[in-house]
Enzyme design. Structure first.
Site, PDB file in Angstrom:
ATOM      1  CG  ASN A  37       6.665  25.929  -0.168  1.00 34.58           C
ATOM      2  OD1 ASN A  37       6.546  27.099   0.183  1.00 34.58           O
ATOM      3  ND2 ASN A  37       7.808  25.268  -0.123  1.00 34.58           N
ATOM      4  CG  HIS A 122      15.889  17.490   5.736  1.00 38.37           C
ATOM      5  ND1 HIS A 122      15.304  18.408   4.908  1.00 38.37           N
ATOM      6  CD2 HIS A 122      15.045  16.431   5.764  1.00 38.37           C
ATOM      7  CE1 HIS A 122      14.138  17.926   4.471  1.00 38.37           C
ATOM      8  NE2 HIS A 122      13.965  16.732   4.988  1.00 38.37           N
ATOM      9  NE  ARG A 147      16.307  15.597   2.470  1.00 43.60           N
ATOM     10  CZ  ARG A 147      15.629  16.506   1.764  1.00 43.60           C
ATOM     11  NH1 ARG A 147      14.496  16.182   1.181  1.00 43.60           N
ATOM     12  NH2 ARG A 147      16.057  17.742   1.658  1.00 43.60           N
ATOM     13  CE1 TYR A 159      14.511  20.018  -2.371  1.00 40.75           C
ATOM     14  CE2 TYR A 159      15.733  17.996  -1.998  1.00 40.75           C
ATOM     15  CZ  TYR A 159      14.665  18.813  -1.711  1.00 40.75           C
ATOM     16  OH  TYR A 159      13.762  18.442  -0.759  1.00 40.75           O
ATOM     17  CG  ASP A 210      13.965  14.323  -2.135  1.00 47.35           C
ATOM     18  OD1 ASP A 210      13.682  13.855  -3.251  1.00 47.35           O
ATOM     19  OD2 ASP A 210      13.236  15.128  -1.517  1.00 47.35           O
ATOM     20  CG  HIS A 212      13.399  17.570  -5.164  1.00 46.27           C
ATOM     21  ND1 HIS A 212      12.850  18.645  -5.812  1.00 46.27           N
ATOM     22  CD2 HIS A 212      12.830  17.557  -3.949  1.00 46.27           C
ATOM     23  CE1 HIS A 212      11.998  19.253  -5.008  1.00 46.27           C
ATOM     24  NE2 HIS A 212      11.953  18.609  -3.867  1.00 46.27           N
ATOM     25  CD  GLU A 236      11.787  12.147  -0.673  1.00 44.17           C
ATOM     26  OE1 GLU A 236      12.506  11.938   0.326  1.00 44.17           O
ATOM     27  OE2 GLU A 236      11.098  13.173  -0.799  1.00 44.17           O
ATOM     28  CD  GLU A 262       8.407  15.640  -1.950  1.00 50.97           C
ATOM     29  OE1 GLU A 262       9.050  15.034  -1.086  1.00 50.97           O
ATOM     30  OE2 GLU A 262       8.734  16.751  -2.390  1.00 50.97           O
ATOM     31  NE  ARG A 283       8.947  11.249   0.922  1.00 53.87           N
ATOM     32  CZ  ARG A 283       9.023  12.095   1.951  1.00 53.87           C
ATOM     33  NH1 ARG A 283       8.639  11.739   3.145  1.00 53.87           N
ATOM     34  NH2 ARG A 283       9.493  13.312   1.765  1.00 53.87           N
ATOM     35  CG  HIS A 312       6.174  15.883   1.877  1.00 49.63           C
ATOM     36  ND1 HIS A 312       5.676  16.913   1.118  1.00 49.63           N
ATOM     37  CD2 HIS A 312       7.512  16.001   1.829  1.00 49.63           C
ATOM     38  CE1 HIS A 312       6.681  17.626   0.641  1.00 49.63           C
ATOM     39  NE2 HIS A 312       7.802  17.090   1.052  1.00 49.63           N
ATOM     40  CG  ASP A 316       6.813  22.806   2.157  1.00 47.48           C
ATOM     41  OD1 ASP A 316       8.017  22.551   2.303  1.00 47.48           O
ATOM     42  OD2 ASP A 316       6.088  22.208   1.375  1.00 47.48           O
ATOM     43  CD  GLU A 339      10.664  15.393   4.663  1.00 48.75           C
ATOM     44  OE1 GLU A 339       9.541  15.255   4.136  1.00 48.75           O
ATOM     45  OE2 GLU A 339      11.628  15.929   4.088  1.00 48.75           O
ATOM     46  CD1 TRP A 402      14.350  23.254  -8.097  1.00 55.75           C
ATOM     47  CD2 TRP A 402      12.569  22.678  -6.881  1.00 55.75           C
ATOM     48  NE1 TRP A 402      14.653  23.488  -6.780  1.00 55.75           N
ATOM     49  CE2 TRP A 402      13.569  23.141  -6.009  1.00 55.75           C
ATOM     50  CE3 TRP A 402      11.346  22.241  -6.328  1.00 55.75           C
ATOM     51  CZ2 TRP A 402      13.415  23.195  -4.629  1.00 55.75           C
ATOM     52  CZ3 TRP A 402      11.180  22.301  -4.967  1.00 55.75           C
ATOM     53  CH2 TRP A 402      12.207  22.783  -4.108  1.00 55.75           C
TER      54      TRP A 402
HETATM   55  O1  KDG Z   1       7.670  22.703  -1.263  1.00 59.30           O
HETATM   56  C1  KDG Z   1       8.620  21.814  -1.745  1.00 59.30           C
HETATM   57  C2  KDG Z   1       9.128  20.962  -0.619  1.00 59.30           C
HETATM   58  O2  KDG Z   1       8.047  20.444   0.102  1.00 59.30           O
HETATM   59  C3  KDG Z   1       9.983  19.821  -1.088  1.00 59.30           C
HETATM   60  O3  KDG Z   1      11.063  20.311  -1.815  1.00 59.30           O
HETATM   61  C4  KDG Z   1      10.488  19.057   0.120  1.00 59.30           C
HETATM   62  O4  KDG Z   1      11.121  17.240  -1.287  1.00 59.30           O
HETATM   63  C5  KDG Z   1      10.908  17.679  -0.182  1.00 59.30           C
HETATM   64  C6  KDG Z   1      11.067  16.768   0.964  1.00 59.30           C
HETATM   65  O5  KDG Z   1      11.269  15.589   0.716  1.00 59.30           O
HETATM   66  O6  KDG Z   1      10.969  17.230   2.084  1.00 59.30           O
HETATM   67 MG    MG Z   2      11.091  15.065  -1.295  1.00 61.45          MG
END
Ligand code: KDG
Ligand code: MG
Length: 402
Positions: A37, A122, A147, A159, A210, A212, A236, A262, A283, A312, A316, A339, A402
């Site tokens: 991505n 999600h 999620r 996010y 998540d 993140h 996560e 991930e 993941r 994961h 994407d 997921e 991020w």
């Molecule tokens: O490209 C970034 C995403 O794959 C990510 O933000 C997705 O964290 C993610 C998830 O758990 O699906």
């Molecule tokens: Mg994630």
């Protein structure tokens, strides 16, 4: 059976995908997913300039040897661009082998360990009541695991949360957008959001979250403890992924299960974590981690240490890698959960798949190989669009994870 061509296609049916097709002199070809991505073109160059020329004329049946050739045979190893490229070739070679055998791929991986694959989807909302509605809607569709991502009071966006009625796609701008993050607000609100949703939807559904990569070890420990009464399925990526030792601090403070990986792309990113039992779910995506060949090694190591696989699967990860995940998930003993964000109609128009989602569970179908067909005209119909993931700053402008 000799490899005659390695073709790389980039298309954007709503978001960018990099698809690889390995062709052979016997007319059988296989597909791989090389989507990274926001960095799609780097992978295209790696594959076209540095991988494809070396594969022409090689025996397509020698999957492990080809993996070793592309990994061990190369001085500059690892990294996301390299590993997703190896992963795409690996998926394509497994696809070919299973087509030659006339079997769905999971049969070559030892056959089914389970009847179907439990998926989580999600749910998001600007606030807890909207998140309750979204969770309930997912449960009504049949999902047994959801999620939760929530907007936070005082922050314009967060996010995992899109405007109502829209899909969440993080790489949404031709240059990186900037988002504001506030850890104290998050740490205060997220446990209350969990409490509201858990109270509304009951105890039978698995609720995931998540983080993140945004917390320090002590903050993550506190979040884990605060979420415990609401029985999260997992927390996560609580920390930035580089500091692996820090997860042990989180673990000594909370029984909330931890899912990470991930952004990992090699077994060397997780072997110590697994051996030290610092995580519960791994993941790594089947494409980003170097393909089925590499993921099976990770799964075997994880199985020794009570760690379960949870590939994961955001949007994407293209339907090609999603298909590979479903075959993999069916075949490994230590599967945890998959997921599944789902795909809009444009994506389903480009990739015809035999795997399907029914009432929250994924089924592989019986088509030989991965069970995915790619419509090549997608390259003209849905041309590549430059897209970046956002960046995050604290309120005072400090750049954040991020
Ligand atoms: O490209 C970034 C995403 O794959 C990510 O933000 C997705 O964290 C993610 C998830 O758990 O699906
Ligand atoms: Mg994630």
């Amino acid at each position: 059976m000799k490899i005659t061509a390695v073709k790389v296609f980039v298309c954007s049916p709503g978001r960018n995908y990099v698809t690889v097709r390995v062709e052979t002199d016997e007319g059988i070809s296989g597909l791989g997913d090389a989507t990274l991505n926001g960095r799609e073109k780097s992978v295209v160059s790696y594959l076209c300039d540095h991988v494809a020329p070396c594969l022409i004329g090689r025996d397509a049946s020698r999957i492990e040897d080809t993996w070793q050739y592309l990994y061990r045979g190369v001085y500059w190893r690892r990294g996301p661009v390299t590993m997703v490229s190896i992963g795409a070739i690996d998926l394509a070679l497994w696809d070919i082998k299973a087509k030659v055998a006339g079997l769905p791929l999971y049969q070559l991986l030892g056959g089914k360990c389970r009847d179907h694959v439990r998926a989580y989807c999600h749910a998001f909302g600007d606030d807890a009541p909207r998140l309750v509605e979204a969770t309930q809607a997912a449960m009504d569709e049949g999902f047994t695991a959801v999620r939760l991502q929530s907007g936070l009071r005082g922050l314009e966006e967060n996010y995992g949360v899109a405007d109502k009625g829209k899909r969440y796609e993080p790489a949404d701008a031709a240059l990186p957008r900037e988002m504001v993050w506030d850890t104290p607000i998050y740490l205060n609100q997220m446990p209350r959001v969990f409490e509201t949703v858990r109270t509304a939807v009951g105890e039978d559904v698995a609720l995931l979250h998540d983080v993140h990569h945004r917390l320090s070890p002590m903050e993550a420990a506190r979040l884990g403890k605060d979420l415990e009464p609401f029985r999260p399925f997992w927390m996560e990526d609580p920390l930035p992924c580089e500091d692996q030792d820090a997860l042990s601090l989180v673990r000594t403070h909370t029984t909330t299960p931890i899912a990470v990986g991930e952004v990992f792309n090699s077994i060397h990113d997780c072997n110590r974590l697994i051996a030290n039992q610092q995580l519960d779910y791994l993941r790594v995506a089947v494409s980003h981690g170097g393909g089925i060949t590499a993921l099976r090694r990770m799964a075997s190591l994880a199985d020794l240490h009570h760690v379960r696989m949870a590939c994961h699967g955001p949007s994407d990860v293209s339907p090609v890698a999603m298909a590979a995940s479903v075959h993999f998930d069916l075949s490994v003993p230590n599967f945890g959960i998959q997921e599944f964000m789902g795909y809009p109609p444009e994506v389903r128009d480009v990739f015809a798949c035999s795997h399907e989602l029914k009432k929250g569970f994924l089924y592989a179908g019986d088509t030989p190989g991965l069970g995915v067909e790619f419509r090549e005209d997608a390259v003209e119909r849905y041309p590549y669009k430059r897209a970046f993931l956002p960046v995050t700053r604290l309120r005072d402008g400090t750049l954040w994870d991020w």
